[in-house]
Scaffold this motif. Structure first.
Motif, short mmCIF file in Angstrom:
data_model
loop_
_atom_site.label_atom_id
_atom_site.label_comp_id
_atom_site.label_asym_id
_atom_site.label_seq_id
_atom_site.Cartn_x
_atom_site.Cartn_y
_atom_site.Cartn_z
N ASN A 136 -6.41 10.14 3.31
CA ASN A 136 -5.62 8.95 3.06
C ASN A 136 -4.59 8.80 4.17
N TYR A 137 -4.11 7.58 4.36
CA TYR A 137 -3.09 7.36 5.37
C TYR A 137 -1.74 7.79 4.82
N ASP A 138 -1.04 8.65 5.57
CA ASP A 138 0.27 9.13 5.19
C ASP A 138 1.32 8.34 5.98
N ALA A 139 2.11 7.52 5.29
CA ALA A 139 3.08 6.67 5.98
C ALA A 139 4.21 7.47 6.60
N PHE A 140 4.51 8.64 6.06
CA PHE A 140 5.55 9.48 6.63
C PHE A 140 5.09 10.14 7.93
N LYS A 141 3.88 10.69 7.90
CA LYS A 141 3.35 11.36 9.10
C LYS A 141 2.73 10.39 10.09
N GLU A 142 2.49 9.16 9.63
CA GLU A 142 1.86 8.11 10.45
C GLU A 142 0.50 8.55 10.98
N LYS A 143 -0.30 9.15 10.09
CA LYS A 143 -1.66 9.52 10.47
C LYS A 143 -2.48 9.74 9.20
N CYS A 144 -3.79 9.79 9.35
CA CYS A 144 -4.67 10.08 8.22
C CYS A 144 -4.56 11.57 7.89
N PHE A 145 -4.52 11.86 6.60
CA PHE A 145 -4.25 13.22 6.16
C PHE A 145 -5.07 13.53 4.93
N ASP A 146 -5.58 14.76 4.84
CA ASP A 146 -6.37 15.17 3.68
C ASP A 146 -5.42 15.37 2.50
N SER A 147 -5.29 14.34 1.69
CA SER A 147 -4.33 14.38 0.59
C SER A 147 -4.79 13.47 -0.53
N SER A 148 -4.44 13.84 -1.75
CA SER A 148 -4.77 13.00 -2.90
C SER A 148 -3.71 11.93 -3.12
N TYR A 149 -2.56 12.07 -2.42
CA TYR A 149 -1.50 11.07 -2.55
C TYR A 149 -1.86 9.82 -1.76
N CYS A 150 -1.39 8.71 -2.25
CA CYS A 150 -1.76 7.43 -1.65
C CYS A 150 -0.54 6.54 -1.55
N SER A 151 -0.41 5.84 -0.40
CA SER A 151 0.63 4.83 -0.27
C SER A 151 0.26 3.63 -1.14
N PHE A 152 1.19 3.19 -1.98
CA PHE A 152 0.85 2.06 -2.83
C PHE A 152 2.09 1.20 -3.09
N VAL A 153 1.86 -0.04 -3.43
CA VAL A 153 2.93 -0.96 -3.81
C VAL A 153 2.43 -1.80 -4.98
N ASP A 154 3.27 -1.96 -5.98
CA ASP A 154 2.90 -2.70 -7.19
C ASP A 154 3.50 -4.10 -7.15
N CYS A 155 2.67 -5.10 -6.89
CA CYS A 155 3.12 -6.48 -6.85
C CYS A 155 2.73 -7.27 -8.10
N PHE A 156 2.13 -6.60 -9.06
CA PHE A 156 1.63 -7.30 -10.24
C PHE A 156 2.77 -8.01 -10.98
N ARG A 157 2.60 -9.31 -11.21
CA ARG A 157 3.55 -10.18 -11.90
C ARG A 157 4.84 -10.41 -11.12
N TYR A 158 4.81 -10.12 -9.82
CA TYR A 158 5.98 -10.40 -8.98
C TYR A 158 5.66 -11.57 -8.05
N ASN A 159 6.64 -12.46 -7.89
CA ASN A 159 6.46 -13.62 -7.01
C ASN A 159 7.78 -13.87 -6.27
N GLY A 160 7.70 -13.91 -4.94
CA GLY A 160 8.91 -14.09 -4.14
C GLY A 160 9.87 -12.92 -4.29
N PHE A 161 9.32 -11.70 -4.28
CA PHE A 161 10.12 -10.51 -4.55
C PHE A 161 9.63 -9.36 -3.68
N LYS A 162 10.59 -8.57 -3.16
CA LYS A 162 10.24 -7.40 -2.34
C LYS A 162 10.05 -6.18 -3.22
N ARG A 163 8.99 -5.42 -2.91
CA ARG A 163 8.69 -4.20 -3.67
C ARG A 163 8.51 -3.03 -2.70
#
Length: 223
Positions: A136-163
């Motif tokens: 998966n892509y690791d946003a901290f290391k800025e590279k692909c890394f063998d990890s079960s963790y995933c970068s994600f953002v939840d935008c469900f039911r949000y409109n005009g809002f930063k998450r």
């Protein structure tokens, strides 16, 4: 006449061999076999063996494609690498213009763990991590890394809002601007700032408050 012609040809051959010992071929480094380890092109590595005739040249031994986890051939080392060694190779091996760029930098894809994109001159260049294993892509290391963790953002039911974009329970400096439950654009707080979703502003994060509540050191959660 025939003897004279033979002497001229033989002399040219000897001269060419002598010159090759002092001036081994280096033209078109992405095409010619000019050293033991090199690149045939942006994504193909090449191994060359010395010519047995001892003239200082090299003979193509084996060419092979770099794999998805290290897709680029480094022109300096001839080894496969995670990063392109030139702008031409970066553009040649990626998808241009897939994302909206708010600033230059490297950003995680808001919907896929295995994708990320680089913004250069406000033009996006997108990449994929290996589809094998748990890369998966690791946003901290800025590279692909063998990890079960995933970068994600939840935008469900949000409109005009930063998450905020998260990796597991960690907050990253990245955030998405949500429009109608979808991440419309990706952005990032500069320096040691993180998005405060309440104020909707990038703010410094206090890691070491003193007894009076004052902050002596501001850092992001990635430190």
């Amino acid at each position: 006449m025939e003897i004279h012609h033979f002497i001229v040809v033989f002399t040219i051959l000897l001269t060419s061999k002598a010159l090759a010992q002092f001036y081994p071929t280096t033209e078109n480094p992405l095409q010619s076999c000019y050293k033991p380890y090199s690149c045939l092109n942006c994504t193909t590595a090449r191994v060359c063996r010395p010519n047995p005739n001892g003239d200082g040249t090299f003979i193509d031994y084996k060419d092979f494609n770099c794999t998805k986890d290290r897709p680029f051939c480094d022109q300096a080392t001839g080894s496969c690498s995670t990063k392109p060694s030139s702008d031409e190779c970066e553009v040649d091996s990626a998808v241009l213009g897939e994302y909206v760029c708010m600033k230059d930098g490297v950003f995680p894809d808001p919907t896929s763990c295995k994708k990320y994109f680089r913004c250069k001159n406000l033009t996006s260049i997108s990449f994929n991590c290996s589809t094998d294993g748990n890369d998966n892509y690791d946003a901290f290391k800025e590279k692909c890394f063998d990890s079960s963790y995933c970068s994600f953002v939840d935008c469900f039911r949000y409109n005009g809002f930063k998450r905020v974009v998260r990796i597991g329970d960690q907050v990253t400096p990245f955030f998405a601007y949500c429009i109608r439950s979808r991440a419309a654009v990706m952005d990032k707080c500069d320096g040691k700032y993180l998005l405060n979703e309440t104020t909707q502003m990038c703010e410094p994060v206090c890691s070491y408050p003193d007894v009076n509540g004052a902050c002596s050191t501001y850092t992001s959660n990635s430190d």
